[in-house]
Design a protein around this motif. Sequence first.
Motif, PDB file in Angstrom:
ATOM      1  N   HIS A   1       4.074 -14.905   0.683  1.00 45.69           N
ATOM      2  CA  HIS A   1       4.051 -13.869   1.705  1.00 45.69           C
ATOM      3  C   HIS A   1       3.930 -14.522   3.079  1.00 45.69           C
ATOM      4  N   PRO A   2       4.343 -13.814   4.118  1.00 44.50           N
ATOM      5  CA  PRO A   2       4.295 -14.387   5.470  1.00 44.50           C
ATOM      6  C   PRO A   2       2.873 -14.498   5.990  1.00 44.50           C
TER       7      PRO A   2
ATOM      8  N   MET B   1       0.280  -7.502   5.773  1.00 41.61           N
ATOM      9  CA  MET B   1       1.459  -6.734   5.376  1.00 41.61           C
ATOM     10  C   MET B   1       1.083  -5.265   5.174  1.00 41.61           C
TER      11      MET B   1
ATOM     12  N   ALA C   1       6.077  -6.650  -2.756  1.00 45.65           N
ATOM     13  CA  ALA C   1       5.101  -7.162  -1.793  1.00 45.65           C
ATOM     14  C   ALA C   1       3.955  -7.869  -2.510  1.00 45.65           C
TER      15      ALA C   1
ATOM     16  N   ALA D   1       2.561  -8.903   9.830  1.00 46.52           N
ATOM     17  CA  ALA D   1       3.663  -9.845   9.667  1.00 46.52           C
ATOM     18  C   ALA D   1       4.919  -9.193   9.116  1.00 46.52           C
ATOM     19  N   HIS D   2       4.753  -8.202   8.223  1.00 46.16           N
ATOM     20  CA  HIS D   2       5.927  -7.589   7.597  1.00 46.16           C
ATOM     21  C   HIS D   2       5.569  -6.190   7.097  1.00 46.16           C
ATOM     22  N   THR D   3       6.523  -5.293   7.190  1.00 48.38           N
ATOM     23  CA  THR D   3       6.361  -3.926   6.695  1.00 48.38           C
ATOM     24  C   THR D   3       7.387  -3.669   5.603  1.00 48.38           C
ATOM     25  N   PHE D   4       6.912  -3.171   4.471  1.00 48.85           N
ATOM     26  CA  PHE D   4       7.764  -2.895   3.317  1.00 48.85           C
ATOM     27  C   PHE D   4       7.997  -1.401   3.169  1.00 48.85           C
TER      28      PHE D   4
END
Length: 416
Positions: free
Chosen positions: A396-397, A401, A387, A376-379
């Motif tokens: 969080h999405p 992640m 995160a 869903a998301h990359t930090f």
Amino acid sequence: MSTPEIVPIGQLPPLGVVPKKMHAQVVRPERFGDPIHSIKHEEIEVPEIGPDEVLVAVMAAGVNYNNVWAALGYPVNVIAARNKKGEPEQFHIGGSDASGIVYKIGSDVKNVKVGDEVVVHCGMWDRNDPWIKAGNDPMFAPSQIIWAYESNWGSFAQFCKVQDHQCLPRPQHLTWEESAAYMLVAATAYRMLHHWKPNDVKPGDVVLIWGGAGGLGAMAIQIVKAAGGIPIAVVSSDDKIDFCKKLGAAGVINRNHFKHWGALTSDINKAEVFTEWTKSAREFGKAVWDIAGKGNNPKIVFEHPGESTLPTSVFICETGGMVVICAGTTGYNATADLRYLWMRQKRLQGSHFANDENCRDLNQLVIDKKVDPALAHTFKFDETAQAHQLMKENKHPAGNMSILVGADKPGLGRKG
């Protein structure tokens, strides 16, 4: 070639060259608390490895709740627990999911070599444990622990230290960050759905999946679908419905359309309370039937909320079916009306991560493109604390992640 002191985040030293120090996201006991404050960027000496261990240059790391608990120091102070076992480090480097490149191997390691691209699973155990040497399931072994929660040297650093059996081939069609996102939750879900025979998912089985839009649920939906089952997801808001359906859910139920959640009390023995609660639970069961067809109760209920949902899970599970649970995100003091458990001969099964065979079989599903990591998301590396704070606050999405470590930008690593 001289050994470098340290290399910048997003860069790798030459293959097989291990620096003296590494950048790491570190938890220390004096700052236990919210992850945003307790996880800090430090420089730490790269650990030495033993004969059956592997040093992996981390390209990306997955995010899960393990390091929220580690940051809080609750329910276990993992640093103090390891100190009692004789480990001297007064810090914790979390990260129980990783993708990376093998940079160094121990003298007894035969399954990987320097340069191999791997994903890492988080099951660890002592190879000299008599239970292990007897060929039994390692997940029941006295020495079994979870890497980077009950052990140190996790993936929120440029190098992580793992046991050789934890390393599996990296799916080449994925990016580094996708490769790092799935193993902990997916292997946990795989064992829950395939290990506990005869209650393993089979073609046509209805499976109710709590938290369908979360990391565990997103994996469970796909694993059930790959087995020919009928996954029905439960979510907390309508905006998560499309996400679950795209993963293969046959239908999605918003639990906030129902009001009977929570632990049962002894008042359930009163006829009027029993009647009212049962009516509400049957309304939820009807929502399952509206998707699967009248009379098609879940053969497996995929549980992890625990306290608030277990009474309903036990109630709606099919006769002879199984409620399998791996966590208690709404609380551990779970209750159930035992009349439905024994009269309908249902199974309540605990499940904890996965053994090597479970992980290998799950990884093959990913290699075969039957399970997607649902990233869903990359930090960025220095967003590690952020995160985990999002995860603690349930902001969080949907999906999983990752955090970039050795990879300097998203989208790298895809080859197939």
